[in-house]
Design a protein around this motif. Sequence first.
Motif, PDB file in Angstrom:
ATOM      1  N   HIS A  17       4.679   9.146  11.494  1.00 25.07           N
ATOM      2  CA  HIS A  17       4.138   9.014  12.852  1.00 25.07           C
ATOM      3  C   HIS A  17       4.221   7.567  13.336  1.00 25.07           C
ATOM      4  O   HIS A  17       4.577   7.310  14.497  1.00 25.07           O
ATOM      5  N   ARG A  20       7.952   6.777  14.104  1.00 23.20           N
ATOM      6  CA  ARG A  20       8.455   7.507  15.270  1.00 23.20           C
ATOM      7  C   ARG A  20       7.791   7.031  16.557  1.00 23.20           C
ATOM      8  O   ARG A  20       8.458   6.871  17.576  1.00 23.20           O
ATOM      9  N   ASP A  21       6.483   6.782  16.494  1.00 19.00           N
ATOM     10  CA  ASP A  21       5.788   6.257  17.670  1.00 19.00           C
ATOM     11  C   ASP A  21       6.324   4.876  18.043  1.00 19.00           C
ATOM     12  O   ASP A  21       6.430   4.533  19.229  1.00 19.00           O
ATOM     13  N   SER A  25       8.020   4.024  21.656  1.00 18.87           N
ATOM     14  CA  SER A  25       7.439   2.964  22.474  1.00 18.87           C
ATOM     15  C   SER A  25       8.483   1.911  22.831  1.00 18.87           C
ATOM     16  O   SER A  25       8.569   1.454  23.981  1.00 18.87           O
ATOM     17  N   HIS A 109       3.069  16.964  23.305  1.00 21.89           N
ATOM     18  CA  HIS A 109       4.046  15.905  23.005  1.00 21.89           C
ATOM     19  C   HIS A 109       4.514  15.214  24.292  1.00 21.89           C
ATOM     20  O   HIS A 109       5.664  14.790  24.399  1.00 21.89           O
ATOM     21  N   SER A 112       6.252  11.759  24.196  1.00 17.21           N
ATOM     22  CA  SER A 112       7.622  11.797  23.677  1.00 17.21           C
ATOM     23  C   SER A 112       8.585  12.336  24.714  1.00 17.21           C
ATOM     24  O   SER A 112       9.692  11.807  24.898  1.00 17.21           O
TER      25      SER A 112
END
Length: 205
Positions: A17, A20-21, A25, A109, A112
């Motif tokens: 997480h 991926r975050d 970003s 989500h 995303s």
Amino acid sequence: MSINPMQLDPRVKRTHHLIRDALLSLMDSKGFDHVTVRNITQHAEINRATFYLHYEDKYDLLKKIVNGMLDEFAAAFQLPPDFEAADFVQDANTPPESFIRQFQHIAEHAASYRVMLGPNGLPGFSLRMEDIIRESLYRRSVIAQPNDQQVTMPRDIIVRYVTSAHLGIIMYWLENDMQYSPKYMATQLIRLHEHGSTHFFKGNA
């Protein structure tokens, strides 16, 4: 052999997480081409060895993020294997569960999807979403009327039209901060599918 994400150690899930975050970003702020692995690890506050323990490079990371999102998007919209024409909604004000699930998935989500569909997102992402929607709607159309001779317009034209409308409604919802509930959006979408847009400008809504 692939590993079920549900079976991952909680610490591994947290690392995934974070990574991926971080990429999402950074993509949002400057685009994927300008993001480096160093940027990602700094943003996620992990070391490079940890990153490479889970991903080959930033392209592998992006691929896994995108494939995961789209697999879940398709699963949310999927019909049961034994679905039949009799199971279709008869009341246009009662949306099918699959329509609601799809909006719920988008809501869960949203950050995303906003990145992927935004100005610094992934080129072609919306086309892959469109492909998923079109395939599902085509299958639904065949279940509803399997005989092409009984369809009063070429099936491909109908499916292409409703696919564009379907994706457009999803994008509108995201662009406007999801001010309506998933069920409300699913209801409006099925009403548009059932009646067409001009119906609602005639005082018949």
